[in-house]
Motif scaffolding. Structure first.
Motif, PDB file in Angstrom:
ATOM      1  N   ILE A 150       0.874  -1.174   0.000  1.00 19.95           N
ATOM      2  CA  ILE A 150       0.000   0.000   0.000  1.00 19.95           C
ATOM      3  C   ILE A 150       0.909   1.221   0.000  1.00 19.95           C
ATOM      4  O   ILE A 150       1.476   1.610   1.028  1.00 19.95           O
ATOM      5  N   ALA A 151       1.068   1.803  -1.177  1.00 17.88           N
ATOM      6  CA  ALA A 151       2.065   2.855  -1.384  1.00 17.88           C
ATOM      7  C   ALA A 151       1.577   4.230  -0.946  1.00 17.88           C
ATOM      8  O   ALA A 151       2.351   5.037  -0.441  1.00 17.88           O
ATOM      9  N   GLU A 152       0.302   4.501  -1.171  1.00 15.61           N
ATOM     10  CA  GLU A 152      -0.259   5.806  -0.811  1.00 15.61           C
ATOM     11  C   GLU A 152      -1.169   5.614   0.390  1.00 15.61           C
ATOM     12  O   GLU A 152      -2.184   4.933   0.312  1.00 15.61           O
ATOM     13  N   ARG A 153      -0.746   6.219   1.497  1.00 15.21           N
ATOM     14  CA  ARG A 153      -1.411   5.968   2.777  1.00 15.21           C
ATOM     15  C   ARG A 153      -2.351   7.101   3.176  1.00 15.21           C
ATOM     16  O   ARG A 153      -2.266   8.203   2.640  1.00 15.21           O
ATOM     17  N   GLY A 206      15.513  10.034   5.191  1.00 16.64           N
ATOM     18  CA  GLY A 206      14.725   9.008   4.528  1.00 16.64           C
ATOM     19  C   GLY A 206      15.573   8.234   3.539  1.00 16.64           C
ATOM     20  O   GLY A 206      16.342   8.822   2.769  1.00 16.64           O
ATOM     21  N   ALA A 207      15.470   6.925   3.564  1.00 15.54           N
ATOM     22  CA  ALA A 207      16.218   6.073   2.641  1.00 15.54           C
ATOM     23  C   ALA A 207      15.388   5.831   1.388  1.00 15.54           C
ATOM     24  O   ALA A 207      14.240   5.395   1.474  1.00 15.54           O
ATOM     25  N   ALA A 208      15.965   6.115   0.228  1.00 15.53           N
ATOM     26  CA  ALA A 208      15.238   5.923  -1.020  1.00 15.53           C
ATOM     27  C   ALA A 208      15.387   4.512  -1.552  1.00 15.53           C
ATOM     28  O   ALA A 208      14.563   4.063  -2.363  1.00 15.53           O
ATOM     29  N   GLY A 209      16.420   3.778  -1.103  1.00 17.78           N
ATOM     30  CA  GLY A 209      16.687   2.468  -1.665  1.00 17.78           C
ATOM     31  C   GLY A 209      16.519   1.308  -0.711  1.00 17.78           C
ATOM     32  O   GLY A 209      16.908   0.178  -1.031  1.00 17.78           O
ATOM     33  N   ILE A 210      15.940   1.551   0.461  1.00 17.03           N
ATOM     34  CA  ILE A 210      15.681   0.491   1.440  1.00 17.03           C
ATOM     35  C   ILE A 210      14.323   0.772   2.072  1.00 17.03           C
ATOM     36  O   ILE A 210      14.043   1.916   2.464  1.00 17.03           O
ATOM     37  N   LEU A 211      13.488  -0.238   2.192  1.00 13.84           N
ATOM     38  CA  LEU A 211      12.202  -0.068   2.866  1.00 13.84           C
ATOM     39  C   LEU A 211      11.856  -1.339   3.631  1.00 13.84           C
ATOM     40  O   LEU A 211      12.529  -2.358   3.531  1.00 13.84           O
ATOM     41  N   ILE A 212      10.787  -1.235   4.418  1.00 16.67           N
ATOM     42  CA  ILE A 212      10.285  -2.362   5.203  1.00 16.67           C
ATOM     43  C   ILE A 212       8.898  -2.746   4.697  1.00 16.67           C
ATOM     44  O   ILE A 212       8.001  -1.896   4.622  1.00 16.67           O
ATOM     45  N   ALA A 213       8.735  -3.997   4.335  1.00 13.99           N
ATOM     46  CA  ALA A 213       7.413  -4.528   3.986  1.00 13.99           C
ATOM     47  C   ALA A 213       6.822  -5.168   5.234  1.00 13.99           C
ATOM     48  O   ALA A 213       7.433  -6.052   5.840  1.00 13.99           O
ATOM     49  N   LEU A 289       8.027   1.486  -5.890  1.00 11.73           N
ATOM     50  CA  LEU A 289       8.178   2.438  -4.789  1.00 11.73           C
ATOM     51  C   LEU A 289       9.576   3.036  -4.763  1.00 11.73           C
ATOM     52  O   LEU A 289       9.746   4.234  -4.495  1.00 11.73           O
ATOM     53  N   PHE A 290      10.599   2.233  -5.037  1.00  8.45           N
ATOM     54  CA  PHE A 290      11.959   2.762  -5.045  1.00  8.45           C
ATOM     55  C   PHE A 290      12.108   3.870  -6.082  1.00  8.45           C
ATOM     56  O   PHE A 290      12.763   4.886  -5.836  1.00  8.45           O
ATOM     57  N   GLU A 291      11.486   3.697  -7.229  1.00  6.06           N
ATOM     58  CA  GLU A 291      11.554   4.731  -8.254  1.00  6.06           C
ATOM     59  C   GLU A 291      10.882   6.016  -7.778  1.00  6.06           C
ATOM     60  O   GLU A 291      11.402   7.119  -7.985  1.00  6.06           O
ATOM     61  N   ARG A 292       9.760   5.877  -7.105  1.00  6.39           N
ATOM     62  CA  ARG A 292       9.041   7.062  -6.641  1.00  6.39           C
ATOM     63  C   ARG A 292       9.738   7.728  -5.464  1.00  6.39           C
ATOM     64  O   ARG A 292       9.756   8.954  -5.340  1.00  6.39           O
ATOM     65  N   LEU A 293      10.342   6.931  -4.593  1.00  8.68           N
ATOM     66  CA  LEU A 293      11.099   7.502  -3.489  1.00  8.68           C
ATOM     67  C   LEU A 293      12.323   8.249  -3.996  1.00  8.68           C
ATOM     68  O   LEU A 293      12.668   9.340  -3.502  1.00  8.68           O
ATOM     69  N   ASP A 297       8.830  11.604  -4.607  1.00  7.82           N
ATOM     70  CA  ASP A 297       7.378  11.625  -4.725  1.00  7.82           C
ATOM     71  C   ASP A 297       6.772  11.654  -3.319  1.00  7.82           C
ATOM     72  O   ASP A 297       6.806  10.674  -2.590  1.00  7.82           O
ATOM     73  N   ARG A 298       6.207  12.778  -2.950  1.00  3.98           N
ATOM     74  CA  ARG A 298       5.688  12.941  -1.580  1.00  3.98           C
ATOM     75  C   ARG A 298       4.443  12.110  -1.318  1.00  3.98           C
ATOM     76  O   ARG A 298       4.096  11.870  -0.156  1.00  3.98           O
TER      77      ARG A 298
END
Length: 301
Positions: A150-153, A206-213, A289-293, A297-298
């Motif tokens: 869920i990318a847009e919260r 904010g990390a653009a290339g690492i996230l938590i699922a 999501l990595f591309e948008r981060l 992309d806010r």
């Protein structure tokens, strides 16, 4: 550069194995499983993971958390001993149902880790469809960049109550810090942010290339067990969460009403709804999501 991941777990046998394997595959050098009030099954699972990992996985068993909240401090147990034993250059602490996804194959190559300051890893809830089982969801971890998230919260909890028509999984949940421990004193409640030596919250990039699922709703039985454990946890150290955990408290009410299954069911998307949200980008893969981060992309921050 040594990367260490701590996975905090109670009786979450369903996801602890996939979680540890996820860390090792992402590039962490060592994983520490902190098992709180572990059942016999959890003890056996943790020991098995450690045996199979050739010294890269360690287990810390805690019979009970300190009600004063000292478990959040790096100067108290268990963090003091974990840090002394592993000596990480970078440290990440998560729950067992949180999975690391990176834009690079090995986290050692992540450009964000070239710096000194702490990183903020955004957490995105898994977009579960109504017909998905725990097995099918966890199998997707073989290709973490393809996980549907869920990318847009939106705001799902307001004044301690759920917002009508909004799933909790759509909520913009708090991030996890990934950091160099030497500059930090403790975690805040929930371990979503860092507190420095002067007692103030540290700023994280904010990390653009690492996230938590985040996969909180893999099965109803696990959700029910989680809430039973939450009830015991809040009874034991409720003061620590006096101003937090509104979603837990809401679900506890549903548990007591015998309506927890309704909460589990409403978190899933129908196929039509999933397709519609994927079409607009509200649901997206981790790779997208990595591309948008990276593009700042806010709408997905």
């Amino acid at each position: 550069m040594k990367l260490v991941s701590i996975v905090s777990v109670k009786d979450d046998v369903e996801v602890i194995g996939p979680s540890v394997r996820n860390r090792l595959e992402a590039g962490f050098d060592e994983v520490v499983v902190i098992a709180v009030e572990p059942s016999a099954e959890m003890r056996a699972a943790a020991a098995s993971l450690a045996d199979a990992a050739g010294g890269r996985v360690h287990t810390v068993l805690i019979d009970a958390l300190d009600p004063a909240g000292d478990f959040l401090s790096f100067e108290a147990e268990p963090m003091r001993s974990v840090l002394a034993a592993t000596r990480p250059d970078w440290l990440l602490l998560t729950d067992a149902d949180e999975f690391v996804v990176a834009a690079v194959a090995d986290l050692h190559d992540a450009p964000e880790l070239a710096g000194e300051g702490p990183l903020s890893l955004q957490r995105y809830n898994y977009a579960r469809r109504t017909d998905e089982t725990a097995e099918t969801m966890l199998a997707r971890l073989a290709e973490p960049a393809g996980l549907p998230l869920i990318a847009e919260r939106r705001i799902a909890m307001k004044d301690g109550l759920p917002v009508p028509g909004v799933r909790w999984s759509e909520h913009r949940i708090s991030p996890r810090p990934f950091f160099r421990p030497r500059s930090t004193r403790r975690f805040d409640v929930g371990a979503h942010h860092l507190i420095g030596p002067d007692g103030t919250r540290l700023r994280a990039e904010g990390a653009a290339g690492i996230l938590i699922a985040h996969l909180p709703f893999t099965s109803l039985s696990r959700f029910e067990r989680k809430m039973e454990n939450v009830r015991a946890h809040l009874t034991a150290i409720g003061g620590v969460h006096a101003a937090t955990a509104a979603h837990w408290k809401h679900w506890l009410t549903r548990l007591e009403e015998g309506r927890l299954a309704e909460e589990f069911a409403r978190e899933a998307f129908t196929e039509d709804e999933f397709a519609a949200r994927a079409g607009t980008g509200a649901v997206a893969t981790a790779a997208a999501l990595f591309e948008r981060l990276a593009a700042a992309d806010r709408s997905v921050r």
